[in-house]
Design a protein around this motif. Structure first.
Motif, PDB file in Angstrom:
ATOM      1  N   TRP A  79      -1.240   8.465  -3.785  1.00 49.53           N
ATOM      2  CA  TRP A  79      -1.009   8.208  -5.208  1.00 49.53           C
ATOM      3  C   TRP A  79       0.238   7.357  -5.366  1.00 49.53           C
ATOM      4  O   TRP A  79       1.229   7.544  -4.681  1.00 49.53           O
ATOM      5  CB  TRP A  79      -0.885   9.518  -5.990  1.00 49.53           C
ATOM      6  N   GLU A  80       0.137   6.397  -6.261  1.00 47.49           N
ATOM      7  CA  GLU A  80       1.265   5.507  -6.507  1.00 47.49           C
ATOM      8  C   GLU A  80       2.237   6.187  -7.465  1.00 47.49           C
ATOM      9  O   GLU A  80       1.824   6.863  -8.413  1.00 47.49           O
ATOM     10  CB  GLU A  80       0.785   4.177  -7.072  1.00 47.49           C
ATOM     11  N   PRO A  81       3.534   6.056  -7.222  1.00 52.78           N
ATOM     12  CA  PRO A  81       4.535   6.691  -8.093  1.00 52.78           C
ATOM     13  C   PRO A  81       4.301   6.352  -9.561  1.00 52.78           C
ATOM     14  O   PRO A  81       3.920   5.226  -9.909  1.00 52.78           O
ATOM     15  CB  PRO A  81       5.858   6.106  -7.588  1.00 52.78           C
ATOM     16  N   VAL A  82       4.514   7.334 -10.406  1.00 56.64           N
ATOM     17  CA  VAL A  82       4.251   7.169 -11.837  1.00 56.64           C
ATOM     18  C   VAL A  82       5.351   6.335 -12.490  1.00 56.64           C
ATOM     19  O   VAL A  82       6.544   6.604 -12.304  1.00 56.64           O
ATOM     20  CB  VAL A  82       4.193   8.554 -12.513  1.00 56.64           C
ATOM     21  N   PRO A  83       4.979   5.304 -13.274  1.00 55.01           N
ATOM     22  CA  PRO A  83       5.997   4.511 -13.981  1.00 55.01           C
ATOM     23  C   PRO A  83       6.801   5.377 -14.949  1.00 55.01           C
ATOM     24  O   PRO A  83       6.307   6.365 -15.486  1.00 55.01           O
ATOM     25  CB  PRO A  83       5.158   3.465 -14.744  1.00 55.01           C
ATOM     26  N   GLU A  84       8.023   4.993 -15.181  1.00 53.84           N
ATOM     27  CA  GLU A  84       8.934   5.784 -16.017  1.00 53.84           C
ATOM     28  C   GLU A  84       8.380   6.064 -17.415  1.00 53.84           C
ATOM     29  O   GLU A  84       8.478   7.202 -17.907  1.00 53.84           O
ATOM     30  CB  GLU A  84      10.290   5.080 -16.118  1.00 53.84           C
ATOM     31  N   ARG A 124      -3.790  15.870   3.024  1.00 54.84           N
ATOM     32  CA  ARG A 124      -2.422  15.341   2.924  1.00 54.84           C
ATOM     33  C   ARG A 124      -2.320  14.505   1.656  1.00 54.84           C
ATOM     34  O   ARG A 124      -3.208  13.711   1.350  1.00 54.84           O
ATOM     35  CB  ARG A 124      -2.107  14.500   4.160  1.00 54.84           C
ATOM     36  N   HIS A 125      -1.217  14.688   0.948  1.00 54.00           N
ATOM     37  CA  HIS A 125      -0.968  14.041  -0.340  1.00 54.00           C
ATOM     38  C   HIS A 125       0.281  13.183  -0.175  1.00 54.00           C
ATOM     39  O   HIS A 125       1.363  13.702   0.060  1.00 54.00           O
ATOM     40  CB  HIS A 125      -0.769  15.135  -1.395  1.00 54.00           C
ATOM     41  N   VAL A 126       0.121  11.851  -0.242  1.00 51.63           N
ATOM     42  CA  VAL A 126       1.224  10.947   0.103  1.00 51.63           C
ATOM     43  C   VAL A 126       1.448   9.933  -1.017  1.00 51.63           C
ATOM     44  O   VAL A 126       0.497   9.297  -1.480  1.00 51.63           O
ATOM     45  CB  VAL A 126       0.915  10.188   1.411  1.00 51.63           C
ATOM     46  N   PRO A 127       2.702   9.742  -1.462  1.00 48.81           N
ATOM     47  CA  PRO A 127       2.975   8.683  -2.447  1.00 48.81           C
ATOM     48  C   PRO A 127       3.132   7.333  -1.755  1.00 48.81           C
ATOM     49  O   PRO A 127       3.583   7.240  -0.612  1.00 48.81           O
ATOM     50  CB  PRO A 127       4.302   9.142  -3.064  1.00 48.81           C
ATOM     51  N   GLY A 128       2.743   6.288  -2.469  1.00 49.40           N
ATOM     52  CA  GLY A 128       2.883   4.943  -1.918  1.00 49.40           C
ATOM     53  C   GLY A 128       1.722   4.054  -2.311  1.00 49.40           C
ATOM     54  O   GLY A 128       0.890   4.432  -3.144  1.00 49.40           O
ATOM     55  N   PRO A 139      -1.803   2.580  -1.647  1.00 44.80           N
ATOM     56  CA  PRO A 139      -2.931   3.067  -0.841  1.00 44.80           C
ATOM     57  C   PRO A 139      -3.258   2.194   0.372  1.00 44.80           C
ATOM     58  O   PRO A 139      -3.465   2.722   1.466  1.00 44.80           O
ATOM     59  CB  PRO A 139      -4.088   3.076  -1.855  1.00 44.80           C
ATOM     60  N   ALA A 140      -3.303   0.870   0.200  1.00 43.02           N
ATOM     61  CA  ALA A 140      -3.663   0.003   1.317  1.00 43.02           C
ATOM     62  C   ALA A 140      -2.677   0.137   2.466  1.00 43.02           C
ATOM     63  O   ALA A 140      -3.064   0.202   3.640  1.00 43.02           O
ATOM     64  CB  ALA A 140      -3.750  -1.448   0.848  1.00 43.02           C
ATOM     65  N   ASP A 141      -1.387   0.209   2.134  1.00 45.37           N
ATOM     66  CA  ASP A 141      -0.358   0.311   3.183  1.00 45.37           C
ATOM     67  C   ASP A 141      -0.414   1.664   3.893  1.00 45.37           C
ATOM     68  O   ASP A 141      -0.341   1.729   5.126  1.00 45.37           O
ATOM     69  CB  ASP A 141       1.032   0.112   2.572  1.00 45.37           C
ATOM     70  N   ILE A 142      -0.539   2.742   3.118  1.00 42.71           N
ATOM     71  CA  ILE A 142      -0.543   4.082   3.695  1.00 42.71           C
ATOM     72  C   ILE A 142      -1.784   4.288   4.573  1.00 42.71           C
ATOM     73  O   ILE A 142      -1.702   4.836   5.680  1.00 42.71           O
ATOM     74  CB  ILE A 142      -0.495   5.151   2.590  1.00 42.71           C
ATOM     75  N   LEU A 143      -2.936   3.837   4.092  1.00 37.51           N
ATOM     76  CA  LEU A 143      -4.176   4.021   4.851  1.00 37.51           C
ATOM     77  C   LEU A 143      -4.171   3.196   6.131  1.00 37.51           C
ATOM     78  O   LEU A 143      -4.615   3.662   7.182  1.00 37.51           O
ATOM     79  CB  LEU A 143      -5.382   3.664   3.984  1.00 37.51           C
ATOM     80  N   ALA A 144      -3.675   1.969   6.050  1.00 37.93           N
ATOM     81  CA  ALA A 144      -3.599   1.135   7.249  1.00 37.93           C
ATOM     82  C   ALA A 144      -2.646   1.741   8.268  1.00 37.93           C
ATOM     83  O   ALA A 144      -2.898   1.700   9.483  1.00 37.93           O
ATOM     84  CB  ALA A 144      -3.160  -0.280   6.882  1.00 37.93           C
ATOM     85  N   GLU A 145      -1.551   2.329   7.793  1.00 33.73           N
ATOM     86  CA  GLU A 145      -0.600   2.976   8.699  1.00 33.73           C
ATOM     87  C   GLU A 145      -1.223   4.218   9.331  1.00 33.73           C
ATOM     88  O   GLU A 145      -1.048   4.483  10.526  1.00 33.73           O
ATOM     89  CB  GLU A 145       0.665   3.359   7.926  1.00 33.73           C
ATOM     90  N   ALA A 146      -1.971   4.991   8.520  1.00 32.08           N
ATOM     91  CA  ALA A 146      -2.623   6.202   9.036  1.00 32.08           C
ATOM     92  C   ALA A 146      -3.654   5.872  10.099  1.00 32.08           C
ATOM     93  O   ALA A 146      -3.899   6.667  11.014  1.00 32.08           O
ATOM     94  CB  ALA A 146      -3.281   6.965   7.884  1.00 32.08           C
ATOM     95  N   ALA A 147      -4.259   4.694   9.997  1.00 33.43           N
ATOM     96  CA  ALA A 147      -5.287   4.300  10.954  1.00 33.43           C
ATOM     97  C   ALA A 147      -4.729   4.139  12.368  1.00 33.43           C
ATOM     98  O   ALA A 147      -5.478   4.251  13.343  1.00 33.43           O
ATOM     99  CB  ALA A 147      -5.938   2.985  10.505  1.00 33.43           C
TER     100      ALA A 147
END
Length: 301
Positions: free
Chosen positions: A39-44, A84-88, A90-98
């Motif tokens: 999930w991407e961090p929520v805008p202020e 697992r629930h990770v902020p960031g 999605p494309a970057d986190i998933l590619a890193e998890a791969a």
């Protein structure tokens, strides 16, 4: 390190189908399954909203993988499932998890009315950058879709698997792509259909009218090259029944047509490490968007 199958989960129909496919694959391989919700961090301004605050959004974001994991554990007893629930991004986190996964599985959305599927920007980015195999699963995919119908023509997950289809470039056959396809066919105890499309060189085209046997001679040559490329793999996997298809046609067209009777389509992607960024390739790109079966993209040097 625990070997895992990782699947991206966002609560959509396509991601749920991908999670179910990933669970079946993990059980077949004897691996653990990780449900990864990014999930991407929520805008202020949203954080400060009284009804859609950051805590509320985070609660629902955490609920998605937790509920999905509980459901998968019920449907697949004995499978080790972690969420697992990770902020960031999605494309970057998933590619890193791969990088640490045996396989990463993502969903693709069906397009009603036309013979294609929507592979979103996240899916394309992960396919283009991941250095481990990535499988794209269409929304609505069910276990029975990967099996032959029963004697009465009724879809069933109790019948034998449909064959695995491999798209092979005989100019540059890569061992990792071929091995992946043979392994998948062996696990499913099904056959492997190897498809190789080729086009006549321009200087041959003009000679076909004068020499009608030229096309047949080239076809025999291409078939022989395909047979020779597969010879050591037939010996390594003697239980896998291999059917070779070598034809003068677009490789993408041949693969999309073969996908209609396949449990899985396997294609390769050459890893290009250069400043211009990653590249998927036109054949793989076309198959991702039009295959009716799950597609495994195997990166190779």
């Amino acid at each position: 390190m625990v070997r895992t199958v990782v699947t991206g989960l966002d609560g959509s129909a396509e991601s749920r189908a991908a999670a179910e496919w990933a669970a079946r694959e993990a059980q077949t391989r004897g691996l653990s399954l990780e449900l990864l919700h990014v999930w991407e961090p929520v805008p202020e301004p949203v954080v400060q909203a009284p009804l859609l605050g950051g805590e509320t959004l985070q609660h629902w974001s955490e609920k998605i993988p937790r509920d999905a994991a509980d459901g998968i554990r019920m449907r697949h007893p004995g499978l080790d499932v972690r969420a697992r629930h990770v902020p960031g991004r999605p494309a970057d986190i998933l590619a890193e998890a791969a990088k640490d996964a045996e396989l990463i599985v993502l969903g693709s959305r069906g397009l009603s009315g036309i013979g294609g599927f929507m592979v979103g920007s996240v899916g394309l980015a992960v396919v283009a950058h991941a250095e481990r195999p990535v499988v794209l699963v269409r929304a609505g995919e069910q276990a029975a879709d990967e099996h032959e119908p029963d004697p009465a023509g009724v879809p069933s997950a109790a019948t034998p698997f449909r064959p695995v289809v491999l798209g092979l470039d005989i100019w540059d056959p890569d061992d990792s792509v071929i091995e992946f396809a043979f392994e998948e066919a062996a696990r499913r105890q099904t056959g492997l259909r190897v498809v190789s499309g080729w086009n006549l060189p321009p200087y041959y085209v003009y000679g076909l009218t004068a020499d009608p046997l030229l096309h047949d001679e080239i076809a025999r040559q291409k078939t022989a090259e395909l047979t020779e490329a597969l010879r050591p793999w037939r010996e390594k996997y003697p239980t896998v029944d291999v059917v070779e298809v070598s034809r003068s046609d677009s490789p993408a067209n041949l693969l999309v047509a073969a996908a209609g009777a396949a449990s899985l389509v396997v294609v390769g992607r050459r890893v290009r490490r250069n400043p211009l960024g990653a590249h998927i390739g036109p054949v793989t790109h076309a198959v991702l968007h039009h295959s009716t079966a799950p597609v495994a993209v195997v990166p190779h040097d």
